[in-house]
Design a protein around this motif. Structure first.
Motif, PDB file in Angstrom:
ATOM      1  N   ASN A  78       7.231 -74.936 -18.915  1.00  0.00           N
ATOM      2  CA  ASN A  78       8.454 -75.399 -18.255  1.00  0.00           C
ATOM      3  C   ASN A  78       9.641 -75.466 -19.210  1.00  0.00           C
ATOM      4  OD1 ASN A  78       7.479 -75.649 -15.650  1.00  0.00           O
ATOM      5  ND2 ASN A  78       6.742 -77.730 -15.960  1.00  0.00           N
ATOM      6  N   LYS A  79       9.359 -75.687 -20.500  1.00  0.00           N
ATOM      7  CA  LYS A  79      10.432 -75.748 -21.500  1.00  0.00           C
ATOM      8  C   LYS A  79      10.834 -74.365 -21.984  1.00  0.00           C
ATOM      9  CE  LYS A  79       9.043 -80.280 -23.313  1.00  0.00           C
ATOM     10  NZ  LYS A  79       8.470 -80.995 -24.491  1.00  0.00           N
ATOM     11  N   GLY A  80      10.055 -73.351 -21.609  1.00  0.00           N
ATOM     12  CA  GLY A  80      10.370 -71.993 -22.040  1.00  0.00           C
ATOM     13  C   GLY A  80       9.847 -71.640 -23.406  1.00  0.00           C
ATOM     14  N   THR A  81       8.944 -72.443 -23.973  1.00  0.00           N
ATOM     15  CA  THR A  81       8.413 -72.179 -25.307  1.00  0.00           C
ATOM     16  C   THR A  81       7.023 -71.548 -25.259  1.00  0.00           C
ATOM     17  OG1 THR A  81       7.602 -74.461 -25.436  1.00  0.00           O
ATOM     18  CG2 THR A  81       9.755 -74.003 -26.392  1.00  0.00           C
ATOM     19  N   PHE A  82       6.488 -71.361 -24.052  1.00  0.00           N
ATOM     20  CA  PHE A  82       5.208 -70.662 -23.900  1.00  0.00           C
ATOM     21  C   PHE A  82       5.263 -69.870 -22.601  1.00  0.00           C
ATOM     22  CE2 PHE A  82       0.653 -69.948 -23.635  1.00  0.00           C
ATOM     23  CZ  PHE A  82       0.293 -69.864 -24.979  1.00  0.00           C
ATOM     24  N   ARG A  83       4.782 -68.630 -22.637  1.00  0.00           N
ATOM     25  CA  ARG A  83       4.869 -67.748 -21.480  1.00  0.00           C
ATOM     26  C   ARG A  83       3.919 -68.199 -20.374  1.00  0.00           C
ATOM     27  NH1 ARG A  83       6.798 -62.145 -22.314  1.00  0.00           N
ATOM     28  NH2 ARG A  83       5.464 -61.681 -20.520  1.00  0.00           N
ATOM     29  N   GLU A  84       4.435 -68.194 -19.138  1.00  0.00           N
ATOM     30  CA  GLU A  84       3.613 -68.600 -18.004  1.00  0.00           C
ATOM     31  C   GLU A  84       2.455 -67.633 -17.782  1.00  0.00           C
ATOM     32  OE1 GLU A  84       4.133 -68.491 -13.248  1.00  0.00           O
ATOM     33  OE2 GLU A  84       5.652 -69.676 -14.290  1.00  0.00           O
ATOM     34  N   ASP A  85       2.723 -66.324 -17.885  1.00  0.00           N
ATOM     35  CA  ASP A  85       1.657 -65.354 -17.642  1.00  0.00           C
ATOM     36  C   ASP A  85       0.555 -65.455 -18.697  1.00  0.00           C
ATOM     37  OD1 ASP A  85       3.311 -64.401 -19.632  1.00  0.00           O
ATOM     38  OD2 ASP A  85       3.733 -62.473 -18.678  1.00  0.00           O
ATOM     39  N   LEU A  86       0.927 -65.742 -19.942  1.00  0.00           N
ATOM     40  CA  LEU A  86      -0.083 -65.914 -20.980  1.00  0.00           C
ATOM     41  C   LEU A  86      -0.883 -67.191 -20.758  1.00  0.00           C
ATOM     42  CD1 LEU A  86      -1.448 -65.071 -23.601  1.00  0.00           C
ATOM     43  CD2 LEU A  86       0.419 -66.171 -24.865  1.00  0.00           C
ATOM     44  N   TYR A  87      -0.198 -68.239 -20.311  1.00  0.00           N
ATOM     45  CA  TYR A  87      -0.897 -69.500 -20.038  1.00  0.00           C
ATOM     46  C   TYR A  87      -1.999 -69.295 -19.003  1.00  0.00           C
ATOM     47  CZ  TYR A  87      -1.889 -74.047 -18.031  1.00  0.00           C
ATOM     48  OH  TYR A  87      -2.548 -75.147 -17.544  1.00  0.00           O
ATOM     49  N   PHE A  88      -1.672 -68.661 -17.900  1.00  0.00           N
ATOM     50  CA  PHE A  88      -2.680 -68.463 -16.856  1.00  0.00           C
ATOM     51  C   PHE A  88      -3.755 -67.469 -17.300  1.00  0.00           C
ATOM     52  CE2 PHE A  88       0.680 -70.113 -13.930  1.00  0.00           C
ATOM     53  CZ  PHE A  88      -0.058 -71.176 -13.436  1.00  0.00           C
ATOM     54  N   ARG A  89      -3.393 -66.533 -18.163  1.00  0.00           N
ATOM     55  CA  ARG A  89      -4.400 -65.578 -18.650  1.00  0.00           C
ATOM     56  C   ARG A  89      -5.387 -66.258 -19.596  1.00  0.00           C
ATOM     57  NH1 ARG A  89      -7.791 -63.021 -18.560  1.00  0.00           N
ATOM     58  NH2 ARG A  89      -8.184 -60.770 -18.661  1.00  0.00           N
ATOM     59  N   LEU A  90      -4.916 -67.263 -20.332  1.00  0.00           N
ATOM     60  CA  LEU A  90      -5.787 -67.991 -21.251  1.00  0.00           C
ATOM     61  C   LEU A  90      -6.643 -69.031 -20.534  1.00  0.00           C
ATOM     62  CD1 LEU A  90      -3.313 -68.627 -24.208  1.00  0.00           C
ATOM     63  CD2 LEU A  90      -5.355 -67.190 -24.308  1.00  0.00           C
ATOM     64  N   SER A  91      -6.091 -69.653 -19.501  1.00  0.00           N
ATOM     65  CA  SER A  91      -6.772 -70.782 -18.867  1.00  0.00           C
ATOM     66  C   SER A  91      -7.596 -70.367 -17.662  1.00  0.00           C
ATOM     67  CB  SER A  91      -5.759 -71.858 -18.464  1.00  0.00           C
ATOM     68  OG  SER A  91      -4.816 -71.350 -17.550  1.00  0.00           O
ATOM     69  N   PRO A 125     -13.190 -91.127 -15.845  1.00  0.00           N
ATOM     70  CA  PRO A 125     -13.988 -92.273 -15.378  1.00  0.00           C
ATOM     71  C   PRO A 125     -13.160 -93.522 -15.109  1.00  0.00           C
ATOM     72  CG  PRO A 125     -15.104 -91.166 -17.178  1.00  0.00           C
ATOM     73  CD  PRO A 125     -13.731 -90.557 -17.083  1.00  0.00           C
ATOM     74  N   SER A 126     -12.015 -93.663 -15.780  1.00  0.00           N
ATOM     75  CA  SER A 126     -11.175 -94.841 -15.584  1.00  0.00           C
ATOM     76  C   SER A 126     -10.196 -94.685 -14.425  1.00  0.00           C
ATOM     77  CB  SER A 126     -10.393 -95.144 -16.867  1.00  0.00           C
ATOM     78  OG  SER A 126      -9.533 -94.075 -17.196  1.00  0.00           O
ATOM     79  N   GLY A 127     -10.180 -93.522 -13.773  1.00  0.00           N
ATOM     80  CA  GLY A 127      -9.251 -93.273 -12.683  1.00  0.00           C
ATOM     81  C   GLY A 127      -8.590 -91.915 -12.849  1.00  0.00           C
ATOM     82  N   THR A 128      -7.647 -91.625 -11.992  1.00  0.00           N
ATOM     83  CA  THR A 128      -6.964 -90.336 -12.026  1.00  0.00           C
ATOM     84  C   THR A 128      -5.531 -90.524 -12.510  1.00  0.00           C
ATOM     85  OG1 THR A 128      -8.309 -89.499 -10.196  1.00  0.00           O
ATOM     86  CG2 THR A 128      -6.253 -88.342 -10.662  1.00  0.00           C
ATOM     87  N   TRP A 129      -5.166 -89.762 -13.537  1.00  0.00           N
ATOM     88  CA  TRP A 129      -3.826 -89.827 -14.112  1.00  0.00           C
ATOM     89  C   TRP A 129      -3.007 -88.638 -13.628  1.00  0.00           C
ATOM     90  CZ3 TRP A 129      -2.004 -93.716 -17.317  1.00  0.00           C
ATOM     91  CH2 TRP A 129      -2.966 -94.641 -17.767  1.00  0.00           C
ATOM     92  N   VAL A 130      -1.746 -88.882 -13.296  1.00  0.00           N
ATOM     93  CA  VAL A 130      -0.817 -87.806 -12.975  1.00  0.00           C
ATOM     94  C   VAL A 130       0.246 -87.776 -14.067  1.00  0.00           C
ATOM     95  CG1 VAL A 130       0.604 -89.298 -11.488  1.00  0.00           C
ATOM     96  CG2 VAL A 130       0.739 -86.810 -11.253  1.00  0.00           C
ATOM     97  N   THR A 131       0.566 -86.578 -14.541  1.00  0.00           N
ATOM     98  CA  THR A 131       1.538 -86.403 -15.620  1.00  0.00           C
ATOM     99  C   THR A 131       2.567 -85.361 -15.200  1.00  0.00           C
ATOM    100  OG1 THR A 131      -0.180 -86.864 -17.267  1.00  0.00           O
ATOM    101  CG2 THR A 131       1.853 -85.846 -18.062  1.00  0.00           C
ATOM    102  N   ASP A 132       3.837 -85.723 -15.255  1.00  0.00           N
ATOM    103  CA  ASP A 132       4.901 -84.769 -14.975  1.00  0.00           C
ATOM    104  C   ASP A 132       5.021 -83.802 -16.150  1.00  0.00           C
ATOM    105  OD1 ASP A 132       7.386 -84.142 -13.197  1.00  0.00           O
ATOM    106  OD2 ASP A 132       8.157 -84.195 -15.252  1.00  0.00           O
ATOM    107  N   LEU A 133       5.253 -82.522 -15.864  1.00  0.00           N
ATOM    108  CA  LEU A 133       5.304 -81.494 -16.901  1.00  0.00           C
ATOM    109  C   LEU A 133       6.723 -81.031 -17.188  1.00  0.00           C
ATOM    110  CD1 LEU A 133       2.202 -79.403 -15.761  1.00  0.00           C
ATOM    111  CD2 LEU A 133       2.336 -81.050 -17.647  1.00  0.00           C
ATOM    112  N   GLY A 134       7.661 -81.979 -17.126  1.00  0.00           N
ATOM    113  CA  GLY A 134       9.052 -81.615 -17.361  1.00  0.00           C
ATOM    114  C   GLY A 134       9.657 -80.885 -16.181  1.00  0.00           C
ATOM    115  N   SER A 135       9.237 -81.252 -14.960  1.00  0.00           N
ATOM    116  CA  SER A 135       9.722 -80.591 -13.749  1.00  0.00           C
ATOM    117  C   SER A 135      11.206 -80.862 -13.536  1.00  0.00           C
ATOM    118  CB  SER A 135       8.932 -81.090 -12.532  1.00  0.00           C
ATOM    119  OG  SER A 135       9.145 -82.480 -12.344  1.00  0.00           O
ATOM    120  N   ARG A 136      11.847 -79.993 -12.760  1.00  0.00           N
ATOM    121  CA  ARG A 136      13.299 -80.156 -12.578  1.00  0.00           C
ATOM    122  C   ARG A 136      13.650 -81.281 -11.604  1.00  0.00           C
ATOM    123  NH1 ARG A 136      11.886 -75.296 -10.041  1.00  0.00           N
ATOM    124  NH2 ARG A 136      12.240 -75.202  -7.780  1.00  0.00           N
ATOM    125  N   ASN A 137      12.743 -81.609 -10.664  1.00  0.00           N
ATOM    126  CA  ASN A 137      13.022 -82.667  -9.694  1.00  0.00           C
ATOM    127  C   ASN A 137      12.232 -83.942  -9.927  1.00  0.00           C
ATOM    128  OD1 ASN A 137      14.882 -81.126  -8.229  1.00  0.00           O
ATOM    129  ND2 ASN A 137      13.242 -80.102  -7.098  1.00  0.00           N
TER     130      ASN A 137
END
Length: 445
Positions: free
Chosen positions: A281-294, A71-83
């Motif tokens: 992105n840090k390698g501490t959680f699997r990408e495939d598991l993340y998408f399977r959970l979310s 409601p206060s606006g849209t926030w963008v957060t970087d997720l530890g991207s390489r660029n």
């Protein structure tokens, strides 16, 4: 930032509906074509095909950034991207996105506008959904989402700060689902050692390890027909994650010490206060598991973003006959607080108020003054005692208290060193200035 105008009417299924103008719109051109997308809620941006906003650009990280429409606006957060993520030419970690902004990720420019199209938002018509209470629009929108989701069998990922009631959200989904008469089994992934967590989830054969005097079913098998709630999923060891992924994909478990798999009919709901996308992105959680959970991500709003719910929650947290403790003056004071501990902190405050009276509870909470008015904590105040270690409380509660203490103490030290200059604090800490402001509000500094 665009303004929001609301109109309320009654729609299908008895829902109230709010028509919200100026919904955020993204426009970009990548290696494939030009794109335009209206967004709402929490949206993940990256080059991974499963991202909500998929950018066909090899220089974009697979999970690059997230957009959170509030409601206060849209926030963008970087997720530890390489660029990095850039807003109007400035590299950010987190920022409020203005209308007409250019968000640059890798070699792609994503333009952000508040579109004039109308978004029809369903609001639950009551102040309660199962064990959850709320009269604010944000909570009633969440209740309507929970009602829809409960009828499905999709895996749900519940996100939110500590103390917002993520387990109650999971329970409400189960209780409103066709599985309501079957077990609801909770597994705290952050409270068990890896060796114990595997047996807790999947069960074990007799003699599978020292102390395994008999065969037993794990939590997933015990919940057959019902729901498994994986609390603090972000704390699950990396080596355990492939085993959980297999259970999620095949709906089958193998007990420790056995070779055959057992089919199970369960629904999975997971929760965490951590940023799983950043962990990927840090390698501490699997990408495939993340998408399977979310498959269905839900965000529980913090209490500071739904202050209209405080009177209702305070009333419901009082035992019958004790509602007189919650006076109008007390409620005015409660609305001034940041509530870093969210509803859990409010519950503790109500319990103190019942024992000490409203004035005593305010003073004991560290925000009282001689006039009974909650005051802003001063960085020059005496150092707070280290949190006590109570072996009778859950590990995650103890851990979160220590993390809050560390966060606040670090911020207070920086504020003293840099004379409350937020720009200097941001530079010294490596944090974005907007995030420093959030921390200052969170800890009432």
């Amino acid at each position: 930032m665009g303004s929001e105008d609301t109109l309320v009417n009654v729609g299908d299924f008895g829902f109230a509906r709010t028509l919200v103008l100026h919904q955020p719109q993204l426009q970009w051109v990548d290696a494939v074509s030009s794109h335009s997308m209206l967004i709402k809620g929490l949206r993940l941006i990256g080059s991974a095909p499963d991202c909500d906003v998929h950018l066909n650009d090899e220089s974009v990280s697979r999970l690059h950034a997230k957009l959170d429409v509030t409601p206060s606006g849209t926030w963008v957060t970087d997720l530890g991207s390489r660029n990095g993520t850039w807003v109007n030419g400035v590299r950010i970690r987190e920022a409020l996105v203005p209308d007409g902004a250019c968000i640059r990720m890798g070699g792609t420019d994503v333009w952000f506008y508040y579109d004039q199209n109308v978004r029809d938002v369903e609001l639950w018509p009551f102040e309660r959904f199962g064990p959850l209470w709320g009269r604010s629009e944000r909570m009633r929108e969440l209740f309507a989402q929970l009602y829809r989701i409960a009828a499905l069998d999709a895996t749900v990922l519940v996100l939110g700060e500590t103390g917002t009631g993520k387990e109650l959200v999971a329970r409400s989904i189960h209780d409103a689902s066709p599985r309501a008469d079957k077990p609801f089994v909770v597994v705290d992934c952050g409270a068990l050692a890896e060796s114990l967590l595997e047996a807790e989830l999947f069960g074990n054969a007799k003699g599978a390890y020292t102390g395994a005097v008999g065969a037993r079913a794990g939590a997933i098998e015990a919940a057959d027909g019902g729901t498994v709630f994986l609390d603090e999923i972000g704390e699950m060891p990396l080596s355990m994650q492939p085993k959980l992924l297999r259970a999620l994909e095949g709906r089958a478990v193998r007990r420790v010490g056995e070779t055959q798999y057992r089919q199970v009919n369960v629904r999975f709901v997971a929760a965490t206060h951590r940023d799983l996308a950043a962990m990927v992105n840090k390698g501490t959680f699997r990408e495939d598991l993340y998408f399977r959970l979310s498959v269905v991500p839900l965000t529980v709003p913090p209490l500071r973003d739904r202050l209209d719910d405080i009177p209702l929650l305070a009333e419901k947290l009082c035992p019958p006959g004790a509602e007189h403790v919650v006076t109008p003056d007390l409620l005015r004071e409660l609305r001034l607080r940041a509530w870093p501990g969210n509803v859990r902190e409010l519950r503790n405050f109500v319990e103190r108020a019942l024992a000490l009276g409203a004035r005593g509870a305010l003073m004991m909470g560290g925000g009282g003054s001689a006039g009974g008015r909650a005051s802003v904590a001063a960085p020059s105040a005496p150092k707070e005692a280290m949190p006590a270690v109570n072996a009778d409380e859950p590990f995650k509660v103890l851990r979160d208290r220590w993390l809050d203490h560390l966060e606040r103490a670090y911020l207070v030290a920086l504020m003293e060193r840099h004379k409350r200059d937020t720009a200097a604090i941001a530079q010294a800490s490596g944090l974005d200035r907007s995030y420093v402001y959030r921390l200052i509000r969170k800890h009432e500094l």
